[in-house]
Design a protein around this motif. Structure first.
Motif, mmCIF file in Angstrom:
data_model
loop_
_atom_site.group_PDB
_atom_site.id
_atom_site.type_symbol
_atom_site.label_atom_id
_atom_site.label_comp_id
_atom_site.label_asym_id
_atom_site.label_seq_id
_atom_site.Cartn_x
_atom_site.Cartn_y
_atom_site.Cartn_z
ATOM 1 N N ALA A 1 0.824 -1.218 0.000
ATOM 2 C CA ALA A 1 0.000 0.000 0.000
ATOM 3 C C ALA A 1 0.855 1.263 0.000
ATOM 4 C CB ALA A 1 -0.940 -0.009 1.207
ATOM 5 N N GLU A 2 2.038 1.199 0.622
ATOM 6 C CA GLU A 2 2.887 2.392 0.701
ATOM 7 C C GLU A 2 3.667 2.658 -0.589
ATOM 8 O OE1 GLU A 2 5.389 -1.028 2.288
ATOM 9 O OE2 GLU A 2 3.325 -0.391 2.496
ATOM 10 N N ALA A 3 3.629 1.735 -1.529
ATOM 11 C CA ALA A 3 4.381 1.892 -2.776
ATOM 12 C C ALA A 3 3.589 2.707 -3.793
ATOM 13 C CB ALA A 3 4.693 0.518 -3.360
ATOM 14 N N ALA A 4 4.303 3.457 -4.618
ATOM 15 C CA ALA A 4 3.681 4.135 -5.754
ATOM 16 C C ALA A 4 3.316 3.056 -6.770
ATOM 17 C CB ALA A 4 4.650 5.137 -6.357
ATOM 18 N N ALA A 5 2.066 3.033 -7.177
ATOM 19 C CA ALA A 5 1.565 1.946 -8.035
ATOM 20 C C ALA A 5 2.177 1.991 -9.432
ATOM 21 C CB ALA A 5 0.052 2.019 -8.135
ATOM 22 N N PRO A 6 2.777 0.883 -9.874
ATOM 23 C CA PRO A 6 3.265 0.791 -11.246
ATOM 24 C C PRO A 6 2.103 0.877 -12.241
ATOM 25 C CG PRO A 6 4.340 -0.847 -9.885
ATOM 26 C CD PRO A 6 3.207 -0.271 -9.081
ATOM 27 N N THR A 7 2.401 1.387 -13.427
ATOM 28 C CA THR A 7 1.385 1.547 -14.464
ATOM 29 C C THR A 7 1.932 1.081 -15.805
ATOM 30 O OG1 THR A 7 2.111 3.805 -14.933
ATOM 31 C CG2 THR A 7 0.314 3.545 -13.333
ATOM 32 N N GLY B 1 5.362 3.153 -19.231
ATOM 33 C CA GLY B 1 4.799 2.958 -17.907
ATOM 34 C C GLY B 1 5.738 3.391 -16.807
ATOM 35 N N PHE B 2 5.376 2.968 -15.610
ATOM 36 C CA PHE B 2 6.107 3.305 -14.389
ATOM 37 C C PHE B 2 6.305 2.011 -13.615
ATOM 38 C CE2 PHE B 2 5.804 4.705 -9.856
ATOM 39 C CZ PHE B 2 6.990 5.412 -9.808
ATOM 40 N N THR B 3 7.515 1.766 -13.132
ATOM 41 C CA THR B 3 7.853 0.506 -12.463
ATOM 42 C C THR B 3 7.635 0.522 -10.956
ATOM 43 O OG1 THR B 3 10.125 1.176 -12.056
ATOM 44 C CG2 THR B 3 9.673 0.035 -14.155
ATOM 45 N N GLY B 4 7.353 1.696 -10.413
ATOM 46 C CA GLY B 4 7.326 1.868 -8.967
ATOM 47 C C GLY B 4 8.458 2.780 -8.534
ATOM 48 N N CYS B 5 9.399 3.004 -9.479
ATOM 49 C CA CYS B 5 10.530 3.896 -9.220
ATOM 50 C C CYS B 5 10.955 4.629 -10.490
ATOM 51 C CB CYS B 5 11.695 3.092 -8.650
ATOM 52 S SG CYS B 5 13.118 4.125 -8.238
ATOM 53 N N ASN B 6 11.061 3.910 -11.598
ATOM 54 C CA ASN B 6 11.522 4.476 -12.868
ATOM 55 C C ASN B 6 10.455 4.361 -13.941
ATOM 56 O OD1 ASN B 6 14.476 5.304 -12.761
ATOM 57 N ND2 ASN B 6 14.567 3.300 -11.772
ATOM 58 N N ARG B 7 10.620 5.156 -14.993
ATOM 59 C CA ARG B 7 9.774 5.036 -16.182
ATOM 60 C C ARG B 7 10.280 3.845 -16.989
ATOM 61 N NH1 ARG B 7 5.297 7.026 -15.908
ATOM 62 N NH2 ARG B 7 5.157 7.016 -18.146
ATOM 63 N N LEU B 8 9.376 3.169 -17.689
ATOM 64 C CA LEU B 8 9.780 2.062 -18.553
ATOM 65 C C LEU B 8 9.242 2.291 -19.951
ATOM 66 C CD1 LEU B 8 7.491 -0.334 -19.340
ATOM 67 C CD2 LEU B 8 7.569 -0.644 -16.901
ATOM 68 N N PHE B 9 9.879 1.629 -20.924
ATOM 69 C CA PHE B 9 9.455 1.731 -22.312
ATOM 70 C C PHE B 9 9.879 0.473 -23.055
ATOM 71 C CE2 PHE B 9 13.254 4.115 -21.305
ATOM 72 C CZ PHE B 9 14.209 3.590 -22.161
ATOM 73 N N ALA B 10 9.089 0.125 -24.063
ATOM 74 C CA ALA B 10 9.357 -1.042 -24.906
ATOM 75 C C ALA B 10 8.417 -0.959 -26.101
ATOM 76 C CB ALA B 10 9.128 -2.344 -24.131
ATOM 77 N N SER B 11 8.562 -1.876 -27.016
ATOM 78 C CA SER B 11 7.572 -2.037 -28.075
ATOM 79 C C SER B 11 6.896 -3.385 -27.845
ATOM 80 C CB SER B 11 8.222 -1.960 -29.455
ATOM 81 O OG SER B 11 9.204 -2.961 -29.594
ATOM 82 N N TYR B 12 5.742 -3.577 -28.464
ATOM 83 C CA TYR B 12 5.012 -4.830 -28.271
ATOM 84 C C TYR B 12 4.235 -5.194 -29.526
ATOM 85 C CZ TYR B 12 0.572 -2.350 -27.846
ATOM 86 O OH TYR B 12 -0.531 -1.573 -28.112
ATOM 87 N N VAL B 13 3.907 -6.485 -29.620
ATOM 88 C CA VAL B 13 3.022 -7.015 -30.655
ATOM 89 C C VAL B 13 2.052 -7.937 -29.943
ATOM 90 C CG1 VAL B 13 2.872 -8.418 -32.752
ATOM 91 C CG2 VAL B 13 4.837 -6.910 -32.411
ATOM 92 N N SER B 14 0.750 -7.748 -30.210
ATOM 93 C CA SER B 14 -0.270 -8.605 -29.604
ATOM 94 C C SER B 14 -1.099 -9.243 -30.706
ATOM 95 C CB SER B 14 -1.165 -7.789 -28.673
ATOM 96 O OG SER B 14 -1.844 -6.782 -29.403
ATOM 97 N N THR C 1 11.027 -0.176 -0.630
ATOM 98 C CA THR C 1 9.853 -0.798 -1.243
ATOM 99 C C THR C 1 9.786 -0.525 -2.742
ATOM 100 O OG1 THR C 1 8.657 -0.558 0.841
ATOM 101 C CG2 THR C 1 7.343 -0.987 -1.112
ATOM 102 N N GLY C 2 10.091 0.711 -3.143
ATOM 103 C CA GLY C 2 10.058 1.060 -4.569
ATOM 104 C C GLY C 2 11.035 0.236 -5.386
ATOM 105 N N GLY C 3 12.230 0.033 -4.859
ATOM 106 C CA GLY C 3 13.232 -0.765 -5.552
ATOM 107 C C GLY C 3 12.849 -2.227 -5.646
ATOM 108 N N GLU C 4 12.332 -2.778 -4.550
ATOM 109 C CA GLU C 4 11.885 -4.179 -4.553
ATOM 110 C C GLU C 4 10.736 -4.375 -5.536
ATOM 111 O OE1 GLU C 4 10.926 -5.241 -0.513
ATOM 112 O OE2 GLU C 4 12.886 -4.566 0.200
#
Length: 151
Positions: A58-64, A74-87, A108-111
């Motif tokens: 609950a105390e962690a910033a929610a990843p998105t 998105g957001f990992t809980g600490c850093n921004r993330l990026f990638a490409s995808y195919v679905s 907590t953010g790092g874990e």
């Protein structure tokens, strides 16, 4: 009686029409190159609620995650993330190598970030049950569970 029906022209015509109806119904599925799967992912910003069925702290910033036209951010809980995808319409999801910003992540953010990145690296499939997004591994194990992000 069945021999009599099958022996008649009307009976044979009925059998042929039923077979055609069944074959037609079976061929009406979504095509693999249909943009609908990507569009379904693109419509929503997703907020992480659980990793392998365990609620995030609950105390962690929610990843998105946000999927848009083959780009994942998105957001990992600490850093921004990026990638490409195919679905695909069959639920397959291929992510490119994930990139992140490089802020130091302690506690907590790092874990949380390490767990999210590890799970995302194993994702092969997705499912969209009502009100959520599940990201799964090749064995159909739910790795990450997201809900639509509140605006």
């Amino acid at each position: 009686m069945i021999k009599k029906i099958l022996g008649s022209i009307a009976g044979q015509l009925f059998i042929v029409l039923m077979a055609l109806a069944i074959m037609s119904a079976c061929s009406m599925g979504i095509k693999a190159n249909d943009p609908a799967p990507q569009a379904a992912l693109d419509k929503t910003s997703w907020q992480l609620t659980a990793i392998e069925g365990k609620a995030i702290p609950a105390e962690a910033a929610a990843p998105t995650l946000q999927f848009e036209n083959g780009r994942l951010t998105g957001f990992t809980g600490c850093n921004r993330l990026f990638a490409s995808y195919v679905s695909s319409s069959t639920g397959s999801l291929a992510l490119s190598a994930l990139g992140t910003t490089k802020m130091a992540c302690m506690g907590t953010g790092g874990e949380l970030e390490r767990a999210v990145l590890k799970a995302l690296a194993a994702v092969n499939l997705y499912a969209l049950p009502p009100g959520q997004l599940n990201l799964l591994d090749a064995n159909h194990k739910v790795l990450l569970t997201y809900i639509p992000e509140k605006e």
